[in-house]
Write a protein that holds these residues in place. Structure first.
Motif, PDB file in Angstrom:
ATOM      1  N   THR A 243      52.479  39.509  42.970  1.00  0.00           N
ATOM      2  CA  THR A 243      53.385  40.331  42.436  1.00  0.00           C
ATOM      3  C   THR A 243      52.570  41.368  41.391  1.00  0.00           C
ATOM      4  O   THR A 243      53.063  42.536  41.238  1.00  0.00           O
ATOM      5  CB  THR A 243      54.447  39.797  41.381  1.00  0.00           C
ATOM      6  N   SER A 244      51.534  40.863  40.724  1.00  0.00           N
ATOM      7  CA  SER A 244      50.596  41.716  39.706  1.00  0.00           C
ATOM      8  C   SER A 244      49.876  42.508  40.613  1.00  0.00           C
ATOM      9  O   SER A 244      48.875  42.012  41.223  1.00  0.00           O
ATOM     10  CB  SER A 244      49.967  40.777  38.954  1.00  0.00           C
ATOM     11  N   SER A 245      50.011  43.825  40.203  1.00  0.00           N
ATOM     12  CA  SER A 245      49.011  44.636  40.733  1.00  0.00           C
ATOM     13  C   SER A 245      47.465  44.603  40.443  1.00  0.00           C
ATOM     14  O   SER A 245      46.582  44.751  41.172  1.00  0.00           O
ATOM     15  CB  SER A 245      49.423  46.232  40.456  1.00  0.00           C
ATOM     16  N   SER A 246      47.337  44.281  39.104  1.00  0.00           N
ATOM     17  CA  SER A 246      46.095  43.993  38.654  1.00  0.00           C
ATOM     18  C   SER A 246      45.318  42.975  39.459  1.00  0.00           C
ATOM     19  O   SER A 246      44.165  42.830  39.758  1.00  0.00           O
ATOM     20  CB  SER A 246      45.807  43.837  37.135  1.00  0.00           C
ATOM     21  N   ASP A 247      46.092  41.684  39.527  1.00  0.00           N
ATOM     22  CA  ASP A 247      45.743  40.610  40.452  1.00  0.00           C
ATOM     23  C   ASP A 247      45.380  40.958  41.829  1.00  0.00           C
ATOM     24  O   ASP A 247      44.409  40.433  42.224  1.00  0.00           O
ATOM     25  CB  ASP A 247      46.790  39.398  40.181  1.00  0.00           C
ATOM     26  N   ARG A 248      46.296  41.854  42.417  1.00  0.00           N
ATOM     27  CA  ARG A 248      46.000  42.042  43.603  1.00  0.00           C
ATOM     28  C   ARG A 248      44.574  42.843  43.716  1.00  0.00           C
ATOM     29  O   ARG A 248      43.926  42.582  44.650  1.00  0.00           O
ATOM     30  CB  ARG A 248      47.500  43.009  44.309  1.00  0.00           C
ATOM     31  N   ALA A 249      44.412  43.761  42.943  1.00  0.00           N
ATOM     32  CA  ALA A 249      43.230  44.472  42.903  1.00  0.00           C
ATOM     33  C   ALA A 249      41.983  43.569  42.675  1.00  0.00           C
ATOM     34  O   ALA A 249      41.128  43.810  43.646  1.00  0.00           O
ATOM     35  CB  ALA A 249      43.367  45.674  41.673  1.00  0.00           C
ATOM     36  N   SER A 250      42.135  42.576  42.138  1.00  0.00           N
ATOM     37  CA  SER A 250      40.878  41.627  41.899  1.00  0.00           C
ATOM     38  C   SER A 250      40.862  41.008  43.270  1.00  0.00           C
ATOM     39  O   SER A 250      39.692  40.576  43.704  1.00  0.00           O
ATOM     40  CB  SER A 250      41.250  40.629  40.706  1.00  0.00           C
ATOM     41  N   VAL A 251      41.625  40.559  43.769  1.00  0.00           N
ATOM     42  CA  VAL A 251      41.665  39.950  45.186  1.00  0.00           C
ATOM     43  C   VAL A 251      41.199  40.645  46.237  1.00  0.00           C
ATOM     44  O   VAL A 251      40.119  40.160  46.770  1.00  0.00           O
ATOM     45  CB  VAL A 251      42.918  39.270  45.550  1.00  0.00           C
ATOM     46  N   ALA A 252      41.383  41.893  46.154  1.00  0.00           N
ATOM     47  CA  ALA A 252      40.848  42.826  47.112  1.00  0.00           C
ATOM     48  C   ALA A 252      39.384  43.075  46.852  1.00  0.00           C
ATOM     49  O   ALA A 252      38.741  43.112  47.696  1.00  0.00           O
ATOM     50  CB  ALA A 252      41.655  44.098  46.948  1.00  0.00           C
TER      51      ALA A 252
END
Length: 279
Positions: A175-184
């Motif tokens: 759900t967190s956009s910042s976490d998704r960016a880091s996983v990417a």
């Protein structure tokens, strides 16, 4: 990374096909490495060398390692002779939760996982240098945690940090956009690497466990394999794992949609990762 996988596959293929197939390079196994190799069982246990002996220097001390078909042979004056099999890692005294993250998917030597590395002993650092030669350490902690407990500097090993939320609820990483960016960023780094990658957070549990789980799902592994790898780390539970998986499927149409729609990778990037991570 792709070159390393292909090199391992070629070495194993040549062992299976025998001497009549295309000849492999004749790499000598000699000196202290040779003594360690022979004492551990030699070619009958470890197969033949897949590359030359490598000499590195850490804190003024020389260390040597050589890859063989079934693992790695290591020697230094500080640690003596050590060996570890493909799909395994050497035991570390000051680091916990160390293991080959994708061995369960038959992709050994590609991604390793640990808890934080700042407690690594001198012997640990030597072994990590050999294990991670030419690769990258990916730190998922916050800047303050990384500053308080810095990763060691190892020769030929680069370091990057992609901060993720410190939480025991993996749904946050959906759900967190910042976490998704880091996983990417992690996925793109793995795709770009030719050497091994080591992923860690503080305990090597929640953030690291989620990223490894995503990699296994991209590799086409069933959820029971992904769950089993997640549960190998102390302090995890099936209920916690299910929170992340439920959030993923509630918000996205499976892992491919999460990777492209949530993380922003292109279809070409996803296809390249699937090709690289598929056994």
């Amino acid at each position: 990374m792709r070159r390393r996988i292909l090199a391992c596959a070629l070495a194993l293929s040549l062992l299976l096909l025998g001497a009549s197939s295309a000849p492999a390079a004749d790499y000598a196994i000699a000196g202290r490495i040779g003594t360690t190799y022979a004492a551990a069982g030699g070619a009958d246990v470890w197969g033949t060398a897949t590359g030359p002996e490598v000499k590195l220097t850490l804190s003024g001390r020389n260390l040597y390692h050589q890859h063989v078909a079934n693992g790695t042979v290591f020697w230094s004056a500080l640690t003596g002779g050590r060996t570890w099999k493909l799909g395994k890692v050497p035991a570390l005294s000051g680091v916990s939760n160390e293991r080959d993250a994708l061995a369960s998917a038959n992709l050994p030597g590609v991604v390793f996982r640990t808890a934080e590395l700042c407690g690594a002993s001198s012997k640990d650092k030597q072994l990590l240098t050999a294990m991670m030669h030419g690769g990258t350490i990916i730190d998922l902690r916050s800047s303050s945690k990384a500053s308080d407990c810095p990763d060691p500097s190892l020769p030929t090993v680069s370091k990057v940090r992609y901060s993720m939320t410190s939480t025991t609820n993996p749904a946050t990483f959906v759900t967190s956009s910042s976490d998704r960016a880091s996983v990417a960023k992690v996925l793109r780094k793995i795709l770009a690497e030719d050497g091994p990658v080591l992923i860690h957070c503080t305990r090597g549990r929640d953030r690291t466990g989620w990223v490894v789980g995503v990699l296994l799902m991209i590799a086409g592994q069933p959820l029971d394999v992904v769950r089993a790898e997640y549960l190998r780390t102390s302090g995890t539970s099936s209920a916690t794992f299910d929170k992340g998986i439920t959030a993923l499927y509630d918000r996205y149409d499976g892992v491919e949609d999460y990777v492209m729609g949530g993380l922003g990778l292109s279809s070409d990037e996803l296809a390249a990762l699937q090709a690289e991570l598929s056994a």
